[in-house]
Design an enzyme around this catalytic site. Structure first.
Site, PDB file in Angstrom:
ATOM      1  N   HIS A 168       0.810  -1.152  -0.272  1.00 28.90           N
ATOM      2  CA  HIS A 168       0.356  -0.516  -0.129  1.00 28.90           C
ATOM      3  C   HIS A 168       1.319   1.590  -0.057  1.00 28.90           C
ATOM      4  CE1 HIS A 168      -2.980   3.161   0.940  1.00 28.90           C
ATOM      5  NE2 HIS A 168      -3.465   2.080   1.352  1.00 28.90           N
ATOM      6  N   GLU A 272      -0.522   1.862  -5.457  1.00 25.41           N
ATOM      7  CA  GLU A 272      -0.475   0.704  -4.182  1.00 25.41           C
ATOM      8  C   GLU A 272      -0.695  -0.943  -5.346  1.00 25.41           C
ATOM      9  OE1 GLU A 272      -3.974   0.375  -1.613  1.00 25.41           O
ATOM     10  OE2 GLU A 272      -4.116   2.819  -1.814  1.00 25.41           O
TER      11      GLU A 272
HETATM   12  O1  TA6 Z   1      -6.443   1.518  -0.700  1.00 24.04           O
HETATM   13  C1  TA6 Z   1      -6.879   2.169  -0.246  1.00 24.04           C
HETATM   14  C2  TA6 Z   1      -8.002   2.088   1.505  1.00 24.04           C
HETATM   15  O2  TA6 Z   1      -8.286   1.084   1.200  1.00 24.04           O
HETATM   16  C3  TA6 Z   1      -8.497   3.451   0.986  1.00 24.04           C
HETATM   17  O3  TA6 Z   1      -9.478   3.256   1.380  1.00 24.04           O
HETATM   18  C4  TA6 Z   1      -8.414   4.018   2.856  1.00 24.04           C
HETATM   19  O4  TA6 Z   1      -8.956   3.725   3.281  1.00 24.04           O
HETATM   20  C5  TA6 Z   1      -6.950   3.835   2.675  1.00 24.04           C
HETATM   21  O5  TA6 Z   1      -6.661   2.282   1.945  1.00 24.04           O
HETATM   22  C6  TA6 Z   1      -6.038   3.548   3.959  1.00 24.04           C
HETATM   23  O6  TA6 Z   1      -6.743   2.778   5.157  1.00 24.04           O
HETATM   24  P1  TA6 Z   1      -5.907   2.789   6.656  1.00 24.04           P
HETATM   25  O7  TA6 Z   1      -6.446   1.786   7.276  1.00 24.04           O
HETATM   26  O8  TA6 Z   1      -4.724   2.647   5.880  1.00 24.04           O
HETATM   27  O9  TA6 Z   1      -6.814   4.948   6.655  1.00 24.04           O
END
Ligand code: TA6
Length: 299
Positions: A168, A272
């Site tokens: 990510h 990601e």
């Molecule tokens: O990958 C995108 C995502 O799933 C978004 O929807 C956003 O919420 C982000 O990841 C971050 O998630 P987190 O749990 O790290 O706040």
């Protein structure tokens, strides 16, 4: 917290060292002879920093990030496993990013590449929330102008399991309004901002003027992030990973995230790579491997 003596066997003069990071959490610091560097926390096997030979930081790390055993770090490369997002009963994005990984290996190769390998296996705690046996291996390879991060998932149990696995990655950019992601034109995406609507991307360059949260299914392996404000680009090359996600929280969501500064959406974007569009199945004794290489191109 760390016992410094036990880390000595991983130290390689001029190339690898283990030391306390923020709040005493152990981190591995890798240094390439070109001057490039990377840092990886054992908490989450979380790469928090990648610098090029000019000393420029290429990954975003929030000034508000938690550094605590039960919380994810905000920035760098959270490792997503075995659940993507909130699509299941596990903690958001799974437990890998909030688990204590082990440092298995450090290495300085003859060609200059400096590497570290971290591992995570099932434990009574993981089996309580996810009843499967697994072994994960995260590899970090630092070269002069590139960083390769690999993820291996092994099913070490007797039952098949379904999982998502992804990197990510948060990139630091000078100005999100002068940032573009290339390589996704013609790819079908699931748009989280429109209730999961599927559509084919029509833009050659994805630019940002609002909250953006899309999963691109079966994305091409070569993507490119243009950071026009810094006059540099990051070439992103994934292998064995089918999907890509492009995310920027923009103003309102940034305000709702306690571990993220209200203005920080302007200096970051997530591109990601992994399998997040659907769960994959892994049979007993089978393994999955995916990797992504990030190459910094300065102009
Ligand atoms: O990958 C995108 C995502 O799933 C978004 O929807 C956003 O919420 C982000 O990841 C971050 O998630 P987190 O749990 O790290 O706040």
């Amino acid at each position: 917290m760390m016992n410094e003596i036990s880390w000595e066997k991983f130290a390689i003069p001029g190339a690898a060292a283990v030391m306390p990071g923020v709040n005493g959490l152990a981190k591995v610091v890798l240094t390439h002879r070109s001057g490039a560097g990377a840092e990886v926390y054992l908490h989450g096997a979380h790469v928090t920093s990648w610098t090029n030979s000019r000393g420029e930081e290429l990954f975003f790390l929030s000034r508000e990030s938690n550094f605590a055993p039960d919380k994810p770090i905000r920035g760098g490369i959270p490792v997503i496993f075995p659940q993507f997002g909130a699509d299941g009963p596990l903690p958001m994005h799974g437990f890998a990013r909030i688990s204590a990984w082990e440092l298995a290996h450090t290495e300085a190769r003859a060609n200059g590449v400096v590497a570290a390998t971290l591992t995570l296996a099932d434990s009574p705690h993981t089996r309580e929330i996810w009843p499967f046996a697994f072994a994960l291996e995260l590899g970090v390879l630092l070269d002069a102008g590139a960083l390769t991060v690999s993820l291996r998932v092994r099913n070490t149990g007797k039952a098949a399991f379904e999982y998502a696995a992804a990197l990510h990655t948060y990139f630091r950019v000078a100005d999100i309004r002068r940032t573009a992601v290339y390589g996704l034109e013609g790819v079908t995406s699931i748009d989280d901002m429109r209730g999961g609507a599927r559509e084919v991307e029509t833009r050659a360059a994805i630019r940002f003027a609002e909250e953006t949260d899309r999963v691109y299914l079966a994305a091409p392996d070569a993507l490119r992030l243009e950071d026009e404000g810094n006059e540099r680009a990051i070439a992103i090359a994934k292998r064995g990973m089918s999907d890509a996600v492009v995310w920027n929280p923009w103003i309102a969501r940034a305000r709702r995230m306690p571990d993220f500064g209200d203005d920080e959406y302007q200096q970051m974007v997530c591109v990601e790579t992994g399998n997040m569009g659907c769960q994959l199945e892994l049979a007993p004794r089978a393994e999955w491997y995916g990797e992504t290489t990030f190459r910094c191109i300065t102009k």
